[in-house]
Scaffold this active site. Structure first.
Site, PDB file in Angstrom:
ATOM      1  N   SER A  21       0.840  -1.199   0.000  1.00 54.97           N
ATOM      2  CA  SER A  21       0.000   0.000   0.000  1.00 54.97           C
ATOM      3  C   SER A  21       0.877   1.252   0.000  1.00 54.97           C
ATOM      4  CB  SER A  21      -0.964  -0.041   1.188  1.00 54.97           C
ATOM      5  OG  SER A  21      -1.974   0.923   1.079  1.00 54.97           O
TER       6      SER A  21
ATOM      7  N   ASP B 241      -9.965  -4.143  -4.797  1.00 57.34           N
ATOM      8  CA  ASP B 241      -9.252  -3.027  -4.174  1.00 57.34           C
ATOM      9  C   ASP B 241      -9.316  -1.820  -5.094  1.00 57.34           C
ATOM     10  OD1 ASP B 241      -7.505  -1.352  -2.823  1.00 57.34           O
ATOM     11  OD2 ASP B 241      -5.712  -2.534  -3.283  1.00 57.34           O
TER      12      ASP B 241
ATOM     13  N   HIS C  60      -8.062  -5.158  -0.214  1.00 59.98           N
ATOM     14  CA  HIS C  60      -6.878  -4.390   0.138  1.00 59.98           C
ATOM     15  C   HIS C  60      -6.365  -4.838   1.513  1.00 59.98           C
ATOM     16  CE1 HIS C  60      -4.222  -0.883   0.047  1.00 59.98           C
ATOM     17  NE2 HIS C  60      -4.440  -0.800   1.344  1.00 59.98           N
TER      18      HIS C  60
END
Length: 327
Positions: free
Chosen positions: A152, A252, A282
């Protein structure tokens, strides 16, 4: 995805809070959750402090139960540059070490909003620069064994570090693994160029509003968000980047921008593999190691670490679930 499935997955969505006001509470909750998630065994690690441009940065080093590779995975945690730290990512890093057979070094960079861009990136850069220039000092036999890894926002940092190393003429890492990375600056439902933002940006694990809150804290000046060190997809020169694995999650909102970055790297002449994990949300890398998305991701990661880039997949469609290798 049908309505029933989406409604079920929505139960796992992040709490609808005002991140700009409650980030401190989120940090404390994450630390408690990390401790609770591994009550049955102690996670061995060695913690050290490294100098990064005159600043002391904590680094937590995890050794696998069985060392199968000489690679050292230099890990940058996620959390929107605002939450997460080496404590909350201890379970995930222990899993990474065990499932890859590699040592993992987790970097505790400074967080926004107390330390906005580029302060956290500077911490990471100071560590990476030292390790690549003098790996033996850290007990690493060869700089070629250093692999940049991040999930991320951490994937964003890994990509930005590779760009910055090339920009400044430093030796870069030979490989990087970007797990559902942030690579673009616009995540508004109405204006984002990516369909995955509109498809998955409202009611699943990570929301468009949450990402925009993170950007408000990490890069308060909207104009600076187009800096390639914030949004790597904005870079006009992606040449000379590491051999790259991009792993995205099907459900995601960051899916399409991660895959777009992989394709952009490939067009610039870099060796890239893109893999989309079907049915994954995610942040799935923090799930228990027996979960299907985690097992699938590590099969791909281990193949990448062994340099098994499938040459017969050059024509794969990165817009659909599955994988793509490109050069």
């Amino acid at each position: 995805m049908n309505r029933l499935t989406r409604a079920f997955l929505g139960l796992f969505a992040a709490p609808r809070i005002n991140m700009r006001e409650d980030y401190g509470k989120v940090r404390r909750f994450q630390r408690r959750l990390a401790v609770m998630s591994m009550p049955w065994r102690r996670t061995p690690y060695r913690q050290t402090v490294a100098d990064a441009g005159g600043r002391s940065v904590s680094v937590r080093v995890f050794q696998p139960k069985e060392r199968r590779r000489d690679d050292v995975l230099l890990f940058f945690h996620g959390g929107g540059w605002v939450t997460g730290d080496i404590e909350t990512y201890t379970p995930a890093c222990a899993t990474i070490a065990d499932l890859t057979g590699c040592a993992v070094a987790s970097v505790n960079y400074r967080l926004a909003p107390e330390h906005p861009f580029p302060e956290g990136l500077d911490d990471c850069f100071g560590i990476v620069e030292q390790l690549l220039e003098n790996p033996q000092r850290a007990g690493i036999a060869d700089a070629a064994n250093i692999v940049l890894v991040g999930d991320s926002a951490g994937g964003n940092l890994a990509a930005a570090l590779s760009l910055k190393l090339r920009q400044q003429g430093h030796r870069g890492a030979g490989r990087q693994i970007l797990l559902y990375p942030v690579t673009h600056w616009d995540h508004a439902l109405a204006t984002s160029p990516f369909a995955s933002v509109r498809e998955h940006g409202e009611d699943l694990r990570l929301t468009s509003a949450e990402v925009q809150d993170y950007f408000d804290m990490y890069v308060p000046d909207p104009e600076r968000r187009k800096d390639p060190l914030v949004a790597p997809l904005e870079s006009t020169d992606l040449s000379g980047q590491p051999t790259t694995l991009v792993v995205t999650a099907e459900l995601d909102l960051l899916r399409d921008e991660g895959e777009a970055y992989g394709r952009a790297l490939a067009r610039a002449g870099n060796i890239v593999r893109i893999h989309r994990v079907r049915g994954a949300l995610h942040g799935f890398i923090q799930l228990p190691r027996f979960s299907r998305p985690v097992r699938e991701a590590y099969a791909v990661i281990n193949a990448f670490l062994d340099d098994h880039l499938a040459s017969d997949e050059n024509d794969a469609d990165a817009e659909s679930p599955g994988q793509e290798a490109a050069t």
